[in-house]
Design an enzyme around this catalytic site. Structure first.
Site, PDB file in Angstrom:
ATOM      1  N   LYS A 136       8.888  -6.347  -1.521  1.00 16.37           N
ATOM      2  CA  LYS A 136       8.061  -5.422  -0.730  1.00 16.37           C
ATOM      3  C   LYS A 136       8.520  -4.026  -1.144  1.00 16.37           C
ATOM      4  O   LYS A 136       9.523  -3.506  -0.654  1.00 16.37           O
ATOM      5  CB  LYS A 136       8.296  -5.657   0.759  1.00 16.37           C
ATOM      6  CG  LYS A 136       7.181  -5.210   1.677  1.00 16.37           C
ATOM      7  CD  LYS A 136       6.811  -3.734   1.584  1.00 16.37           C
ATOM      8  CE  LYS A 136       7.766  -2.804   2.287  1.00 16.37           C
ATOM      9  NZ  LYS A 136       7.478  -1.364   2.027  1.00 16.37           N
ATOM     10  N   GLU A 189       6.004   1.906  -0.158  1.00 18.80           N
ATOM     11  CA  GLU A 189       4.564   2.152  -0.207  1.00 18.80           C
ATOM     12  C   GLU A 189       4.255   3.516  -0.836  1.00 18.80           C
ATOM     13  O   GLU A 189       3.107   3.858  -1.050  1.00 18.80           O
ATOM     14  CB  GLU A 189       3.937   2.031   1.190  1.00 18.80           C
ATOM     15  CG  GLU A 189       4.463   2.993   2.249  1.00 18.80           C
ATOM     16  CD  GLU A 189       5.742   2.502   2.949  1.00 18.80           C
ATOM     17  OE1 GLU A 189       6.644   1.970   2.275  1.00 18.80           O
ATOM     18  OE2 GLU A 189       5.851   2.705   4.172  1.00 18.80           O
ATOM     19  N   ARG A 190       5.328   4.300  -1.137  1.00 22.22           N
ATOM     20  CA  ARG A 190       5.077   5.613  -1.726  1.00 22.22           C
ATOM     21  C   ARG A 190       4.912   5.556  -3.240  1.00 22.22           C
ATOM     22  O   ARG A 190       4.227   6.381  -3.829  1.00 22.22           O
ATOM     23  CB  ARG A 190       6.194   6.578  -1.335  1.00 22.22           C
ATOM     24  CG  ARG A 190       6.050   6.966   0.138  1.00 22.22           C
ATOM     25  CD  ARG A 190       7.054   7.976   0.555  1.00 22.22           C
ATOM     26  NE  ARG A 190       8.264   7.341   1.063  1.00 22.22           N
ATOM     27  CZ  ARG A 190       9.322   8.000   1.504  1.00 22.22           C
ATOM     28  NH1 ARG A 190       9.331   9.305   1.493  1.00 22.22           N
ATOM     29  NH2 ARG A 190      10.368   7.353   1.958  1.00 22.22           N
ATOM     30  N   CYS A 210      20.822   7.797  -4.258  1.00 23.88           N
ATOM     31  CA  CYS A 210      21.836   7.444  -3.264  1.00 23.88           C
ATOM     32  C   CYS A 210      23.235   7.654  -3.819  1.00 23.88           C
ATOM     33  O   CYS A 210      24.192   7.662  -3.070  1.00 23.88           O
ATOM     34  CB  CYS A 210      21.669   6.000  -2.828  1.00 23.88           C
ATOM     35  SG  CYS A 210      22.004   4.860  -4.152  1.00 23.88           S
TER      36      CYS A 210
HETATM   37  P1  NAD Z   1      13.240   4.113   3.836  1.00 20.68           P
HETATM   38  O1  NAD Z   1      14.326   3.569   4.688  1.00 20.68           O
HETATM   39  O2  NAD Z   1      12.268   5.050   4.437  1.00 20.68           O
HETATM   40  O3  NAD Z   1      12.348   2.923   3.232  1.00 20.68           O
HETATM   41  C1  NAD Z   1      12.931   1.811   2.594  1.00 20.68           C
HETATM   42  C2  NAD Z   1      12.037   0.607   2.810  1.00 20.68           C
HETATM   43  O4  NAD Z   1      11.969   0.320   4.208  1.00 20.68           O
HETATM   44  C3  NAD Z   1      10.601   0.815   2.338  1.00 20.68           C
HETATM   45  O5  NAD Z   1      10.176  -0.340   1.668  1.00 20.68           O
HETATM   46  C4  NAD Z   1       9.829   1.056   3.620  1.00 20.68           C
HETATM   47  O6  NAD Z   1       8.508   0.585   3.559  1.00 20.68           O
HETATM   48  C5  NAD Z   1      10.612   0.273   4.654  1.00 20.68           C
HETATM   49  N1  NAD Z   1      10.561   0.883   5.987  1.00 20.68           N
HETATM   50  C6  NAD Z   1      10.424   2.195   6.284  1.00 20.68           C
HETATM   51  N2  NAD Z   1      10.410   2.374   7.616  1.00 20.68           N
HETATM   52  C7  NAD Z   1      10.537   1.151   8.185  1.00 20.68           C
HETATM   53  C8  NAD Z   1      10.596   0.686   9.537  1.00 20.68           C
HETATM   54  N3  NAD Z   1      10.524   1.520  10.568  1.00 20.68           N
HETATM   55  N4  NAD Z   1      10.738  -0.629   9.744  1.00 20.68           N
HETATM   56  C9  NAD Z   1      10.813  -1.482   8.723  1.00 20.68           C
HETATM   57  N5  NAD Z   1      10.764  -1.097   7.415  1.00 20.68           N
HETATM   58  C10 NAD Z   1      10.634   0.207   7.150  1.00 20.68           C
HETATM   59  O7  NAD Z   1      13.960   4.756   2.556  1.00 20.68           O
HETATM   60  P2  NAD Z   1      13.291   5.617   1.403  1.00 20.68           P
HETATM   61  O8  NAD Z   1      12.985   6.969   1.941  1.00 20.68           O
HETATM   62  O9  NAD Z   1      12.245   4.868   0.703  1.00 20.68           O
HETATM   63  O10 NAD Z   1      14.525   5.734   0.380  1.00 20.68           O
HETATM   64  C11 NAD Z   1      15.505   6.706   0.466  1.00 20.68           C
HETATM   65  C12 NAD Z   1      16.720   6.204   1.200  1.00 20.68           C
HETATM   66  O11 NAD Z   1      17.253   5.065   0.544  1.00 20.68           O
HETATM   67  C13 NAD Z   1      17.853   7.200   1.231  1.00 20.68           C
HETATM   68  O12 NAD Z   1      18.461   7.147   2.504  1.00 20.68           O
HETATM   69  C14 NAD Z   1      18.801   6.705   0.172  1.00 20.68           C
HETATM   70  O13 NAD Z   1      20.149   7.094   0.321  1.00 20.68           O
HETATM   71  C15 NAD Z   1      18.646   5.245   0.330  1.00 20.68           C
HETATM   72  N6  NAD Z   1      19.075   4.532  -0.854  1.00 20.68           N
HETATM   73  C16 NAD Z   1      20.232   3.837  -0.783  1.00 20.68           C
HETATM   74  C17 NAD Z   1      20.686   3.169  -1.895  1.00 20.68           C
HETATM   75  C18 NAD Z   1      21.938   2.370  -1.836  1.00 20.68           C
HETATM   76  O14 NAD Z   1      22.151   1.575  -2.726  1.00 20.68           O
HETATM   77  N7  NAD Z   1      22.777   2.533  -0.844  1.00 20.68           N
HETATM   78  C19 NAD Z   1      19.950   3.209  -3.085  1.00 20.68           C
HETATM   79  C20 NAD Z   1      18.759   3.928  -3.107  1.00 20.68           C
HETATM   80  C21 NAD Z   1      18.335   4.585  -1.974  1.00 20.68           C
END
Ligand code: NAD
Length: 499
Positions: free
Chosen positions: A173, A176-177, A281
């Site tokens: 999954k 969606e962006r 990240c």
């Molecule tokens: P996000 O948490 O907004 O989204 C991640 C995923 O979760 C997406 O697929 C999204 O559709 C889903 N999602 C969003 N809101 C949700 C909700 N309320 N309930 C259930 N699912 C939901 O993250 P993002 O903005 O896409 O990515 C950036 C973030 O990811 C940053 O915080 C970054 O640090 C983190 N990140 C961490 C790592 C790591 O390995 N630790 C790696 C890359 C990115």
């Protein structure tokens, strides 16, 4: 007419009705496509396809599964330019960064080409009279991956590579962006010979994620994204009896000792703090010079280096970084810049108000530098995830160890020094999962494992490497005895007692 981005289920595109989401071109600030936002219905379709295909895939010998990985690797290499362009067009990172995104994912696929070796179990001959014991790692069935926007090629490959190589079926999954690259990767897996149904891509938002968390047939979930969502995924997934690893946000510190090579540090920081517009990240958004003298010297070198950074469209080969992913994210980053200034940080270079001629609606932010940031600031405690570098001055080495150790996040940290003892002390004591010594972005290579600590990682098994193999399999231990019918008398087969 805008392009539709469909699900990919059972080896083909699947167009559901219902809600859709906007996919932007961050360079222009305009909607370029619509992604379908699926529901439990589309998920069920993917689960049905996975259930139908998985037993035969699990029964396919690991060498044959590895051959699919080899062919996939070659196909991705052949399609590198196309994948990088597609990735940049939705994410906004420059083409060189998009190629890096694909390449770092591909390295995990290369590791998976050795799956017969990684899956070998353990064996003890003669654990008792005529008794041998061996272990085997068996696939879980169906795994799922929920991925963030910032590495739309690398992170899906980190997940589906090991899961599929181990004999599971998989459902991704994506964010969606920027959902197109994972679909393209799934198409290439099919072209590489992966049976239909083993890798499916379903699009959606919270509704789809919740359906994944609650689906009985999905046995394990790997999540990467922001920390609050990671914690939610971990709680709800484990409450439903699933194995879950959920990686969250970060606020990585770069410690600069007085003896560090400052030219090297400035060069490393330019890439690690601002590359990919800070949307990594493992970026280094906090620099901690030890002592005011080090801080002053570093600041003097940093300012011109930051001012020389070129911000451009993602196809500009000379640009250091491109736009951020969305207007909402741009506004969020700018609000953190304001917050840090209001909290008393010294705004040395202000990247707000940056516009690129001909791309006035693009989601651009110039590089930003703060000095004299204090650990009590909210803007320091929270993740900004943009091209913003905060300098926190430490008075000595002890304070420099304490800052990242006491921070809520614990993904990565780096120390810059020429002193081996200081580096050794630091790596031993710091309370963070991945540490770099003169390496600004210490993402472990594919045969080690990735995983942050504290609010950067929920669950205890890392991503990829041998930990990835463990995550996507369960261990079975067999204790066997083959009685020989001809053996009589005192050698006759008897059921062993516990005594
Ligand atoms: P996000 O948490 O907004 O989204 C991640 C995923 O979760 C997406 O697929 C999204 O559709 C889903 N999602 C969003 N809101 C949700 C909700 N309320 N309930 C259930 N699912 C939901 O993250 P993002 O903005 O896409 O990515 C950036 C973030 O990811 C940053 O915080 C970054 O640090 C983190 N990140 C961490 C790592 C790591 O390995 N630790 C790696 C890359 C990115």
């Amino acid at each position: 007419m805008l392009r539709d981005i469909d699900h990919f289920i059972a080896g083909e595109a699947y167009a559901s009705g219902g809600r859709t989401g906007d996919v932007f071109d961050p360079n222009r600030g305009e909607v370029q496509a619509k992604v379908r936002l699926g529901t439990a219905e589309e998920l069920q379709r993917a689960v049905d396809a996975a259930n139908a295909a998985q037993p035969a895939w699990a029964a396919t010998n690991p060498q044959k599964r590895a051959r699919v990985m080899f062919r996939f690797k070659e196909l991705v290499e052949t399609h590198m330019d196309e994948l990088a362009e597609l990735l940049s067009s939705e994410h906004g990172k420059v083409i060189a960064d998009s190629k890096g995104d694909v390449q770092r994912g591909l390295e995990v696929i290369e590791y998976c080409c050795g799956i017969p070796q990684s899956l070998k179990g353990e064996y003890t001959q003669g654990a008792g009279p005529g008794i041998d014991v061996y272990s085997m790692r068996q696939p879980l069935g169906i795994g799922a991956g929920i991925t963030p926007f910032n590495f739309p090629a690398m992170i899906p490959m980190w997940m589906f590579g090991p899961a599929i190589a181990c004999g599971n079926a998989f459902i991704v999954k994506p964010s969606e962006r920027d959902p197109s690259v994972p679909v393209r990767l799934a198409q290439l897996m099919t072209e590489a010979g992966l049976p239909d149904g083993i890798l499916n891509v379903v699009h959606g938002d919270k509704e789809m994620v919740d359906a994944i968390l609650d689906h009985e047939d999905i046995k394990a979930i790997s999540f990467v994204g922001s920390s609050d969502i990671a914690q939610y995924i971990y709680s709800r997934g484990t409450a439903n009896g699933k194995r879950v690893q959920a990686f969250g946000g970060a606020k990585n510190h770069g410690i600069v000792m007085p003896d560090a090579d400052l030219d090297q540090v400035v060069n490393d920081l330019a890439g690690a703090a601002f590359g990919s517009a800070g949307e990594r990240c493992m970026a280094l958004p906090v620099v901690v010079p030890v002592g005011d003298e080090t801080a002053d010297r570093l600041r003097e070198k940093l300012i011109p280096a930051i001012e020389a950074l070129r911000v451009g469209v993602s196809t500009d080969a000379d640009a250091h970084y491109g736009p951020v992913v969305s207007q909402a994210h741009k506004e969020r980053i700018e609000s953190y810049i304001q917050m840090c200034a209001d909290e008393g940080g010294e705004l040395v270079v202000d990247g707000r108000g940056f516009t690129l001629q001909g791309h006035e609606k693009g989601f651009f932010i110039g590089p930003t530098l703060f000095d004299h940031v204090k650990p009590s600031f909210k803007s320091y405690k929270e993740e900004i995830f943009g091209p913003v570098l905060q300098m926190v001055r430490a008075k000595d080495f002890e304070e420099a160890v304490r800052l990242p150790s006491e921070h809520d996040y614990g993904n990565g940290v780096a120390i810059f020094t020429r002193n081996g003892h200081a580096a050794r002390e630091f790596t031993n004591r710091v309370n963070v999962g991945m540490v770099g010594v003169n390496v600004p972005i210490p993402v472990p290579v594919s045969y080690h494992s990735f995983g942050g600590w504290k609010r950067s990682g929920f669950g205890d098994i890392g991503q990829y490497g041998q930990e990835g193999i463990r995550f996507w399999t369960k261990n079975k231990v067999v204790t066997q005895r083959w009685p020989d019918g001809s053996v009589t008398g005192e050698n006759a087969f008897v059921i062993p007692t516990m005594g």
